[in-house]
Design an enzyme around this catalytic site. Structure first.
Site, short mmCIF file in Angstrom:
data_model
loop_
_atom_site.label_atom_id
_atom_site.label_comp_id
_atom_site.label_asym_id
_atom_site.label_seq_id
_atom_site.Cartn_x
_atom_site.Cartn_y
_atom_site.Cartn_z
N ASP A 1 1.19 -1.06 -0.10
CA ASP A 1 -0.29 -0.38 -0.41
C ASP A 1 0.78 1.61 0.12
O ASP A 1 0.27 2.49 1.12
CB ASP A 1 -0.80 -0.02 1.26
CG ASP A 1 -1.82 -1.29 1.33
OD1 ASP A 1 -1.89 -1.85 0.85
OD2 ASP A 1 -2.92 -0.66 1.91
N LYS B 1 -6.78 -5.07 -3.23
CA LYS B 1 -7.70 -5.31 -2.06
C LYS B 1 -8.79 -4.12 -1.32
O LYS B 1 -8.67 -2.65 -1.60
CB LYS B 1 -7.08 -5.54 -0.60
CG LYS B 1 -5.57 -4.33 -0.24
CD LYS B 1 -5.03 -5.05 1.22
CE LYS B 1 -3.98 -3.91 1.25
NZ LYS B 1 -4.88 -2.83 2.63
N CYS C 1 -2.03 -2.06 7.84
CA CYS C 1 -2.21 -3.08 6.65
C CYS C 1 -1.17 -4.24 6.71
O CYS C 1 -1.24 -4.99 6.70
CB CYS C 1 -2.28 -2.44 5.83
SG CYS C 1 -3.89 -1.82 4.89
#
Length: 197
Positions: free
Chosen positions: A16, A102, A146
């Protein structure tokens, strides 16, 4: 970290590193862009060794239970196709890197990259199995969300994980969240290393 010391069953997982999680973004991690240089170095080494590289990204629909306007905990961020959802412009992903999405299910949060899938619908775990990967080197954003969720999930299903300490940064909504996340990952069995050594 050196190319000739990479395990032959290793892969790099970049979590991310998107504009909305970097300075100026909708959900910025303080100094989040400092992870870019070490991750570029790691990607260079893994590519040179012919090892897989995966890059997860939040890829939210405009309306999702993840966002505060619809009952979730977070401001709107990383909406599919927006500049905020794009990878940081200085992140150098080789052409061989596999992008994993995701958070695209509007009913789920999906912090962990283990919940991510590629363009064909294959999950990260599907790809790891097919490509003979047993050891993940992990860096990205954010340490206390995350990254932590990804590392814990990978360890829980039997993968070895090396956390790249110079390639992670945390949100720290409460002081010490990132330190606590790191302790949790280490207690679960994560190893530590650095992308630039």
């Amino acid at each position: 970290m050196q190319e000739n010391r990479l395990p032959t069953d290793a892969a790099l997982l970049i979590v991310d590193v998107q504009n909305d999680f970097c300075p100026g973004g909708a959900l910025a991690v303080a100094n989040g862009d400092r992870v870019v240089a070490p991750l570029n170095r790691a990607a260079e080494l893994f590519a040179a060794a012919g090892r897989p590289i995966y890059a997860s990204r939040d890829w939210h629909p405009a309306r999702t239970s993840h966002f505060a306007p619809f009952g979730g905990p977070w401001p709107v961020h990383c909406v599919q196709g927006t500049a905020g959802a794009a990878f940081h412009p200085a992140l150098s992903l080789p052409e061989s890197a596999v992008v994993l999405n995701k958070g695209d299910n509007p009913e789920r949060d999906d912090y962990s990259a283990v919940m991510a899938h590629d363009a064909s619908g294959a999950s990260l775990l599907d790809r790891l199995q097919c490509e003979g990967v047993h050891h993940l080197y992990v860096g990205g954003l954010a340490t206390d969300y995350c990254v932590k969720a990804t590392v814990i999930d990978l360890l829980a299903v039997g993968y070895a994980v090396t956390l790249l300490l110079d390639a992670i940064a945390g949100v720290d909504l409460s002081p010490g969240d990132s330190d606590h996340a790191l302790a949790t990952m280490l207690a679960a069995g994560a190893r530590t290393g650095k992308a630039i050594s």
